[in-house]
Enzyme design. Structure first.
Site, PDB file in Angstrom:
ATOM      1  N   TYR A   1     -15.553  17.399 -15.294  1.00 43.00           N
ATOM      2  CA  TYR A   1     -16.014  16.010 -15.312  1.00 43.00           C
ATOM      3  C   TYR A   1     -17.104  15.800 -14.252  1.00 43.00           C
ATOM      4  O   TYR A   1     -16.982  16.292 -13.121  1.00 43.00           O
ATOM      5  CB  TYR A   1     -14.810  15.100 -15.035  1.00 43.00           C
ATOM      6  CG  TYR A   1     -15.154  13.649 -15.036  1.00 43.00           C
ATOM      7  CD1 TYR A   1     -15.462  12.990 -16.227  1.00 43.00           C
ATOM      8  CD2 TYR A   1     -15.179  12.914 -13.856  1.00 43.00           C
ATOM      9  CE1 TYR A   1     -15.792  11.643 -16.233  1.00 43.00           C
ATOM     10  CE2 TYR A   1     -15.503  11.567 -13.860  1.00 43.00           C
ATOM     11  CZ  TYR A   1     -15.816  10.948 -15.057  1.00 43.00           C
ATOM     12  OH  TYR A   1     -16.138   9.617 -15.045  1.00 43.00           O
TER      13      TYR A   1
ATOM     14  N   ARG B   1       0.849  -1.203   0.000  1.00 40.66           N
ATOM     15  CA  ARG B   1       0.000   0.000   0.000  1.00 40.66           C
ATOM     16  C   ARG B   1       0.872   1.235   0.000  1.00 40.66           C
ATOM     17  O   ARG B   1       0.596   2.220  -0.684  1.00 40.66           O
ATOM     18  CB  ARG B   1      -0.970   0.010   1.205  1.00 40.66           C
ATOM     19  CG  ARG B   1      -1.650   1.371   1.354  1.00 40.66           C
ATOM     20  CD  ARG B   1      -2.928   1.376   2.184  1.00 40.66           C
ATOM     21  NE  ARG B   1      -2.885   0.553   3.368  1.00 40.66           N
ATOM     22  CZ  ARG B   1      -2.219   0.849   4.503  1.00 40.66           C
ATOM     23  NH1 ARG B   1      -1.550   1.981   4.621  1.00 40.66           N
ATOM     24  NH2 ARG B   1      -2.231   0.004   5.513  1.00 40.66           N
TER      25      ARG B   1
ATOM     26  N   LYS C   1      -7.960   6.777 -19.413  1.00 44.88           N
ATOM     27  CA  LYS C   1      -8.243   7.290 -20.745  1.00 44.88           C
ATOM     28  C   LYS C   1      -6.992   7.192 -21.620  1.00 44.88           C
ATOM     29  O   LYS C   1      -6.540   6.105 -21.891  1.00 44.88           O
ATOM     30  CB  LYS C   1      -8.801   8.718 -20.622  1.00 44.88           C
ATOM     31  CG  LYS C   1      -9.881   8.881 -19.522  1.00 44.88           C
ATOM     32  CD  LYS C   1     -11.164   8.139 -19.802  1.00 44.88           C
ATOM     33  CE  LYS C   1     -12.127   8.080 -18.617  1.00 44.88           C
ATOM     34  NZ  LYS C   1     -12.396   9.324 -17.926  1.00 44.88           N
TER      35      LYS C   1
ATOM     36  N   ASP D   1      -6.925  19.195 -14.556  1.00 44.70           N
ATOM     37  CA  ASP D   1      -7.255  17.831 -14.979  1.00 44.70           C
ATOM     38  C   ASP D   1      -6.882  17.758 -16.456  1.00 44.70           C
ATOM     39  O   ASP D   1      -7.557  18.330 -17.315  1.00 44.70           O
ATOM     40  CB  ASP D   1      -8.750  17.564 -14.750  1.00 44.70           C
ATOM     41  CG  ASP D   1      -9.151  16.137 -15.137  1.00 44.70           C
ATOM     42  OD1 ASP D   1      -8.486  15.545 -16.013  1.00 44.70           O
ATOM     43  OD2 ASP D   1     -10.146  15.632 -14.587  1.00 44.70           O
TER      44      ASP D   1
HETATM   45  C1  PLP Z   1     -12.883   9.750 -16.628  1.00 44.57           C
HETATM   46  C2  PLP Z   1     -12.469  11.067 -16.080  1.00 44.57           C
HETATM   47  C3  PLP Z   1     -12.242  11.255 -14.711  1.00 44.57           C
HETATM   48  C4  PLP Z   1     -12.478  10.169 -13.691  1.00 44.57           C
HETATM   49  O1  PLP Z   1     -11.616   9.100 -13.880  1.00 44.57           O
HETATM   50  P1  PLP Z   1     -11.967   7.566 -13.490  1.00 44.57           P
HETATM   51  O2  PLP Z   1     -10.733   6.862 -13.908  1.00 44.57           O
HETATM   52  O3  PLP Z   1     -13.189   7.199 -14.276  1.00 44.57           O
HETATM   53  O4  PLP Z   1     -12.229   7.522 -12.032  1.00 44.57           O
HETATM   54  C5  PLP Z   1     -11.822  12.509 -14.288  1.00 44.57           C
HETATM   55  N1  PLP Z   1     -11.643  13.520 -15.161  1.00 44.57           N
HETATM   56  C6  PLP Z   1     -11.863  13.376 -16.482  1.00 44.57           C
HETATM   57  C7  PLP Z   1     -11.668  14.539 -17.394  1.00 44.57           C
HETATM   58  C8  PLP Z   1     -12.288  12.154 -16.993  1.00 44.57           C
HETATM   59  O5  PLP Z   1     -12.524  12.022 -18.303  1.00 44.57           O
END
Ligand code: PLP
Length: 401
Positions: free
Chosen positions: A110, A58, A206, A181
């Site tokens: 998001y 962890r 992503k 982000d």
């Molecule tokens: C998908 C996404 C998230 C969240 O990520 P997860 O891996 O689904 O928890 C946060 N910000 C953006 C811009 C995203 O596309």
């Protein structure tokens, strides 16, 4: 060993060299060239308290440490902490706040981040104000004396609005952390730390992992005190990725540059194709000269990315027929994988928003979002052309999904 070691981000090396080598030295014991999957919870100590830098997975694990160093190097950061999802990474960044603090955030962030800020952090007396961050002055004008965090997302989802990271960060008041982000752009196309941001968050689910087969997140920074607090939260709360997920992310990210070039190339072709159709009323893509922030996109990004959204003529009914009618574009949420996806944001990704919020964000029920993959450009365009032709108004019956 804490998992926030210097990445040695190797300034002389280019992006793909860092993607393939940073944090990925050959194993000193076996010579393994590729970082192994260290499927172990614990590490044997030579004597009480004498470790080889790891004692419990962890806290730190060699496979996870490799991907943390790799991703730090890709963002031009010195420190990274990996998480079990993008949302866990967002929550990690939010752990920098205390009760009574205030967040300023891009209006169209998001949905999961919106939910965390409004439904969860509000219970800890942390407030949020959503602003149109396309306007740097309006952004800081909404600041309160207790504002501690500015949360930016650019390009935004699904209408691809941009904000000027450098223009906003330049006027950052003391005591405010600027977070970006960077999921939609990826570090290959946009480098927020170099533009003045204090930390970057990714859903590595992503583009970074890139194959739609793993959920993950990361927080990256050059600020040692931020890094220390994020790593503390990571170990304390324990929302860490498992080692296979860390491995898949490490493996996927090696080809990030190749994939982002192909995504950007195909998305540009798809956007231009859609813009030429007389049965499409709007196309959102920062690579089109008609995008209202095209100049900013050229300045801030080295390419325009793989997401395109558009509104076909014929309203929501036709849009839904198109979404269900493509044969290569798969009807699914998420984005950033090698495969092309199509979705209807108003019902699929943004279905929980009120009609007023949807209108404010220009998410009409005829809007479709494409995550353009790296298949052959001609095949993607032919798929869209066939589907648009088959659904021309009046509807000739719905093609089978
Ligand atoms: C998908 C996404 C998230 C969240 O990520 P997860 O891996 O689904 O928890 C946060 N910000 C953006 C811009 C995203 O596309």
């Amino acid at each position: 060993m804490p998992n926030n070691g210097k990445s040695g981000h190797s300034a002389p090396f280019g992006f793909s060299t860092r993607a393939i080598w940073s944090g990925q030295d050959a194993c000193r014991t076996t010579g393994a060239t590729i970082v192994p999957v260290y499927q172990t919870a614990t590490f044997t100590q030579a004597r009480v308290g004498v470790t080889k830098g790891f004692d419990y997975s962890r806290t730190a694990n060699p496979t996870r440490l490799a991907v943390e160093r790799q991703l730090a190097a890709l963002e031009g950061g010195a420190y990274a902490s990996a998480f079990g999802s993008g949302m866990a990474a967002v929550a990690g960044a939010a752990s920098l706040l205390s009760s009574g603090d205030h967040i300023l955030a891009t209006r169209d962030i998001y949905g999961g981040t919106h939910r965390l800020f409004t439904a969860v952090l509000s219970r800890y007396a942390i407030d949020v104000t959503f602003v149109d961050t396309r306007d740097p002055e309006a952004t800081w004008a909404a600041r309160k004396p207790n504002t501690r965090l500015l949360w930016l997302e650019t390009p935004s989802n699904p209408t691809l609005r941009l904000c000027d990271i450098a223009g906003i960060a330049r006027n950052k008041p003391a005591g405010v952390i600027v977070a970006v982000d960077n999921t939609f752009a990826s570090p290959f196309l946009q480098q927020p730390l170099a533009l003045g941001a204090d930390l970057v968050v990714h859903s590595t689910t992503k583009y970074i992992a890139g194959h739609s087969d793993v959920i993950g997140g990361v927080v990256i920074t050059n600020d040692s005190s931020i890094a220390e607090r994020i790593a503390y939260h990571q170990n304390c709360v324990g929302a860490v990725p498992g080692v296979w997920d860390a491995y898949l992310t490490l493996r996927g990210a090696k080809t990030l540059a190749l994939r982002m070039r192909a995504h950007s190339h195909n998305a540009q072709a798809v956007a231009e194709f859609l813009a030429r159709r007389d049965d499409v009323v709007a196309v959102h893509y920062p690579g089109l000269p008609t995008h209202p922030q095209h100049e900013l996109a050229r300045r801030q990004m080295s390419g325009f990315g793989g997401i395109v959204s558009f509104r076909p003529a014929g309203g929501g009914e036709r849009a839904r027929a198109i979404a269900g009618g493509t044969s290569i574009f798969s009807l699914a949420v998420s984005l950033g994988g090698v495969e092309s996806l199509i979705c209807s944001p108003a019902t699929m990704t943004h279905g929980s928003l009120s009609p007023a919020a949807l209108a404010e964000l220009e998410i009409s029920d005829d809007l479709l979002r494409l995550s353009v993959g790296v298949e052959e450009e001609e095949d993607l365009i032919a798929d869209l052309a066939r589907t648009l032709d088959a659904t021309k108004v009046p509807l000739r019956g719905h093609p089978k999904p």
